[in-house]
Design a protein around this motif. Structure first.
Motif, PDB file in Angstrom:
ATOM      1  N   ALA A  64      25.345 -30.657   6.200  1.00 55.30           N
ATOM      2  CA  ALA A  64      25.302 -29.193   6.206  1.00 55.30           C
ATOM      3  C   ALA A  64      24.520 -28.660   5.008  1.00 55.30           C
ATOM      4  O   ALA A  64      23.757 -27.698   5.136  1.00 55.30           O
ATOM      5  N   LEU A  65      24.688 -29.279   3.852  1.00 57.72           N
ATOM      6  CA  LEU A  65      23.965 -28.836   2.666  1.00 57.72           C
ATOM      7  C   LEU A  65      22.462 -29.062   2.820  1.00 57.72           C
ATOM      8  O   LEU A  65      21.656 -28.181   2.490  1.00 57.72           O
ATOM      9  N   GLN A  66      22.070 -30.200   3.344  1.00 57.67           N
ATOM     10  CA  GLN A  66      20.653 -30.474   3.567  1.00 57.67           C
ATOM     11  C   GLN A  66      20.050 -29.493   4.576  1.00 57.67           C
ATOM     12  O   GLN A  66      18.935 -29.006   4.392  1.00 57.67           O
ATOM     13  N   LEU A  67      20.798 -29.196   5.638  1.00 60.38           N
ATOM     14  CA  LEU A  67      20.299 -28.237   6.629  1.00 60.38           C
ATOM     15  C   LEU A  67      20.190 -26.840   6.026  1.00 60.38           C
ATOM     16  O   LEU A  67      19.245 -26.103   6.319  1.00 60.38           O
ATOM     17  N   ALA A  68      21.146 -26.468   5.178  1.00 62.74           N
ATOM     18  CA  ALA A  68      21.081 -25.157   4.523  1.00 62.74           C
ATOM     19  C   ALA A  68      19.866 -25.085   3.601  1.00 62.74           C
ATOM     20  O   ALA A  68      19.159 -24.068   3.572  1.00 62.74           O
ATOM     21  N   TRP A  69      19.600 -26.141   2.847  1.00 63.02           N
ATOM     22  CA  TRP A  69      18.428 -26.156   1.969  1.00 63.02           C
ATOM     23  C   TRP A  69      17.141 -26.082   2.789  1.00 63.02           C
ATOM     24  O   TRP A  69      16.186 -25.411   2.417  1.00 63.02           O
ATOM     25  N   ALA A  71      16.801 -24.600   5.524  1.00 67.76           N
ATOM     26  CA  ALA A  71      16.696 -23.234   6.038  1.00 67.76           C
ATOM     27  C   ALA A  71      16.376 -22.228   4.938  1.00 67.76           C
ATOM     28  O   ALA A  71      16.210 -21.044   5.212  1.00 67.76           O
ATOM     29  N   ALA A  73      18.265 -21.885   1.843  1.00 65.67           N
ATOM     30  CA  ALA A  73      19.382 -21.529   0.951  1.00 65.67           C
ATOM     31  C   ALA A  73      19.144 -22.128  -0.431  1.00 65.67           C
ATOM     32  O   ALA A  73      18.498 -23.167  -0.582  1.00 65.67           O
ATOM     33  N   SER A  74      19.682 -21.477  -1.452  1.00 66.36           N
ATOM     34  CA  SER A  74      19.503 -21.984  -2.813  1.00 66.36           C
ATOM     35  C   SER A  74      20.822 -22.426  -3.435  1.00 66.36           C
ATOM     36  O   SER A  74      20.869 -22.705  -4.630  1.00 66.36           O
ATOM     37  N   ALA A  75      21.878 -22.494  -2.661  1.00 68.28           N
ATOM     38  CA  ALA A  75      23.184 -22.908  -3.173  1.00 68.28           C
ATOM     39  C   ALA A  75      23.118 -24.345  -3.673  1.00 68.28           C
ATOM     40  O   ALA A  75      22.637 -25.237  -2.990  1.00 68.28           O
TER      41      ALA A  75
END
Length: 93
Positions: A64-69, A71, A73-75
């Motif tokens: 999920a973190l890799q997919l958010a990055w 997309a 995201a900067s979290a």
């Protein structure tokens, strides 16, 4: 150029994975064709089940973190002016 380099890495990884699987199947055919239910009873028989359960439980978080990055995201990422980002920028210069 990016697509050529990383496309080559992907092709190489797929080829090595396929060749390794074929090597293992030829080298140890009895092990590859054995059923897990046919193993001798013992303490290590549960190890693959625990390993698979742990992997399935922990995999969604980094995915999920890799997919958010991907997309945008900067979290969890360093700020643009942080020391870590400057070191990375300097080494890639």
């Amino acid at each position: 150029m990016f697509a050529v380099v990383y496309g080559g890495f992907i092709v190489q990884a797929l080829a090595l994975g396929t060749l390794f699987a074929r090597y293992v199947a030829r080298r140890w055919p009895d092990v590859v064709r054995a059923r897990l239910g046919g193993l001798r009873p013992g303490g290590s028989q549960r190890a693959p089940q625990w390993l698979a359960a742990g992997t399935l439980a922990l995999t969604p978080f980094p995915l999920a973190l890799q997919l958010a990055w991907a997309a945008g995201a900067s979290a969890g990422l360093d700020a643009p002016g942080s020391v870590n980002s400057r070191v990375v920028a300097a080494t890639h210069a």
